[in-house]
Design a protein around this motif. Structure first.
Motif, PDB file in Angstrom:
ATOM      1  N   THR A 167       7.563   8.922  14.814  1.00  0.00           N
ATOM      2  CA  THR A 167       7.033   7.576  15.047  1.00  0.00           C
ATOM      3  C   THR A 167       8.148   6.539  15.063  1.00  0.00           C
ATOM      4  O   THR A 167       9.124   6.633  14.316  1.00  0.00           O
ATOM      5  N   TYR A 168       7.978   5.556  15.972  1.00  0.00           N
ATOM      6  CA  TYR A 168       8.908   4.429  16.022  1.00  0.00           C
ATOM      7  C   TYR A 168       8.190   3.258  16.685  1.00  0.00           C
ATOM      8  O   TYR A 168       8.191   3.122  17.900  1.00  0.00           O
ATOM      9  N   HIS A 169       7.522   2.460  15.859  1.00  0.00           N
ATOM     10  CA  HIS A 169       6.851   1.283  16.410  1.00  0.00           C
ATOM     11  C   HIS A 169       6.692   0.248  15.316  1.00  0.00           C
ATOM     12  O   HIS A 169       6.620   0.576  14.129  1.00  0.00           O
ATOM     13  N   HIS A 170       6.656  -1.025  15.716  1.00  0.00           N
ATOM     14  CA  HIS A 170       6.412  -2.096  14.747  1.00  0.00           C
ATOM     15  C   HIS A 170       5.205  -2.931  15.175  1.00  0.00           C
ATOM     16  O   HIS A 170       4.921  -3.966  14.569  1.00  0.00           O
ATOM     17  N   GLN A 171       4.500  -2.483  16.216  1.00  0.00           N
ATOM     18  CA  GLN A 171       3.250  -3.104  16.616  1.00  0.00           C
ATOM     19  C   GLN A 171       2.190  -2.018  16.711  1.00  0.00           C
ATOM     20  O   GLN A 171       2.505  -0.826  16.769  1.00  0.00           O
ATOM     21  N   CYS A 172       0.922  -2.452  16.730  1.00  0.00           N
ATOM     22  CA  CYS A 172      -0.154  -1.477  16.789  1.00  0.00           C
ATOM     23  C   CYS A 172      -1.437  -2.166  17.237  1.00  0.00           C
ATOM     24  O   CYS A 172      -1.480  -3.392  17.420  1.00  0.00           O
ATOM     25  N   VAL A 173      -2.489  -1.388  17.414  1.00  0.00           N
ATOM     26  CA  VAL A 173      -3.788  -1.924  17.776  1.00  0.00           C
ATOM     27  C   VAL A 173      -4.311  -2.819  16.652  1.00  0.00           C
ATOM     28  O   VAL A 173      -4.263  -2.452  15.475  1.00  0.00           O
ATOM     29  N   ASP A 174      -4.811  -3.986  17.034  1.00  0.00           N
ATOM     30  CA  ASP A 174      -5.502  -4.874  16.099  1.00  0.00           C
ATOM     31  C   ASP A 174      -7.003  -4.755  16.373  1.00  0.00           C
ATOM     32  O   ASP A 174      -7.687  -3.926  15.789  1.00  0.00           O
ATOM     33  N   ALA A 186      -3.315   6.700  10.742  1.00  0.00           N
ATOM     34  CA  ALA A 186      -2.275   6.951   9.743  1.00  0.00           C
ATOM     35  C   ALA A 186      -2.863   6.733   8.357  1.00  0.00           C
ATOM     36  O   ALA A 186      -3.984   6.223   8.208  1.00  0.00           O
ATOM     37  N   GLY A 187      -2.101   7.086   7.334  1.00  0.00           N
ATOM     38  CA  GLY A 187      -2.576   6.939   5.968  1.00  0.00           C
ATOM     39  C   GLY A 187      -2.876   5.508   5.585  1.00  0.00           C
ATOM     40  O   GLY A 187      -3.706   5.260   4.704  1.00  0.00           O
ATOM     41  N   ASP A 188      -2.203   4.539   6.223  1.00  0.00           N
ATOM     42  CA  ASP A 188      -2.444   3.128   5.902  1.00  0.00           C
ATOM     43  C   ASP A 188      -3.569   2.529   6.737  1.00  0.00           C
ATOM     44  O   ASP A 188      -3.812   1.327   6.686  1.00  0.00           O
ATOM     45  N   GLY A 189      -4.253   3.368   7.516  1.00  0.00           N
ATOM     46  CA  GLY A 189      -5.371   2.901   8.323  1.00  0.00           C
ATOM     47  C   GLY A 189      -5.021   2.512   9.738  1.00  0.00           C
ATOM     48  O   GLY A 189      -5.920   2.228  10.550  1.00  0.00           O
ATOM     49  N   THR A 190      -3.723   2.480  10.089  1.00  0.00           N
ATOM     50  CA  THR A 190      -3.321   2.138  11.452  1.00  0.00           C
ATOM     51  C   THR A 190      -3.972   3.080  12.459  1.00  0.00           C
ATOM     52  O   THR A 190      -3.981   4.299  12.251  1.00  0.00           O
ATOM     53  N   VAL A 191      -4.499   2.509  13.548  1.00  0.00           N
ATOM     54  CA  VAL A 191      -5.026   3.338  14.638  1.00  0.00           C
ATOM     55  C   VAL A 191      -3.854   4.042  15.297  1.00  0.00           C
ATOM     56  O   VAL A 191      -2.964   3.397  15.865  1.00  0.00           O
ATOM     57  N   GLU A 192      -3.825   5.354  15.221  1.00  0.00           N
ATOM     58  CA  GLU A 192      -2.715   6.140  15.766  1.00  0.00           C
ATOM     59  C   GLU A 192      -3.071   6.833  17.079  1.00  0.00           C
ATOM     60  O   GLU A 192      -2.185   7.315  17.778  1.00  0.00           O
ATOM     61  N   ALA A 193      -4.344   6.885  17.415  1.00  0.00           N
ATOM     62  CA  ALA A 193      -4.772   7.397  18.720  1.00  0.00           C
ATOM     63  C   ALA A 193      -6.084   6.731  19.072  1.00  0.00           C
ATOM     64  O   ALA A 193      -6.890   6.406  18.190  1.00  0.00           O
TER      65      ALA A 193
END
Length: 228
Positions: A167-174, A186-193
């Motif tokens: 992984t290499y990102h500093h933005q994600c789905v809001d 991801a474990g922190d709840g980030t939408v990963e797919a």
């Protein structure tokens, strides 16, 4: 049976090689290598000055990959830029959004990688978190973390277990776009797919499969793109 032709979007960046210092269409070698390892043929798609050409380009492909890269310009999702958002790549934004729209309109199998997932979300009306900590290994270094599939999704049918991903990102789905379904976190709840249920094969992943050895996602794309 002929192998499906998978187009991969590219960077347009200054580059130096030999005696030359010129703008170049660039793509990390992991992308075409991954497509070939998954049974497809890879074709590079440099940004076009005319986004209207995207439909004609996509019509000649069996599948499409939108590669990772620069931050999406916040104006594309109705936001003011954060101080930590990178400089805009307007030509690439316009071209890749046009490629995504053409793929969705034609039912061409589509895989978004990192920025590609973010652009898919934006194209369908979603928004992005402009800065997120903990999803890189440091400047210019890929990190690794675990993603958990959502049962019953396309992604879970390809990768049913929890896996560690590069992984290499500093933005994600809001805000997830209407119609898109989160298919891994991801474990922190980030939408990963996220994926678009329906007849067409449409999936975005927030990590970088081209930097790992797991070919199951791209094998799924190549199968969907193969002639029937």
């Amino acid at each position: 049976m002929s192998k499906p032709l998978i187009g991969i979007s590219t960077y347009l960046e200054p580059a130096r090689w030999g005696v030359w210092d010129l703008p170049a269409a660039l793509l990390p070698a992991g992308y075409p290598r991954l497509v070939r390892a998954s049974g497809g043929l890879a074709a590079m798609l440099p940004p076009d000055d005319d986004p209207a050409a995207a439909a004609e380009v996509v019509a000649r492909l069996d599948g499409l990959v939108i590669a990772g890269g620069a931050d999406v310009e916040p104006v594309r999702y109705g936001a003011e830029p954060s101080p930590r958002t990178g400089p805009p790549a307007r030509e690439r934004d316009a071209w890749e959004l046009a490629l995504i729209e053409a793929a969705l309109a034609s039912g061409t199998p589509l895989l978004g990688v990192c920025r590609g997932l973010q652009l898919l979300n934006v194209a369908l009306g979603g928004t992005l978190v402009q800065h997120l900590d903990g999803h890189t290994g440091g400047r210019g270094v890929f990190g690794e973390h675990t993603v958990k599939p959502v049962p019953g999704t396309l992604y879970a049918s390809l990768v049913p277990e929890e896996v560690d991903v590069p992984t290499y990102h500093h933005q994600c789905v809001d805000r997830l776009a209407t119609g898109l379904v989160a298919s891994a976190h991801a474990g922190d709840g980030t939408v990963e797919a996220a994926e678009l249920p329906g007849a067409a094969w449409v999936l975005g992943v927030q990590w970088h499969p081209e930097m790992g050895r797991d070919t199951r996602v791209t094998e799924g794309l190549v199968r969907a793109a193969s002639p029937r």
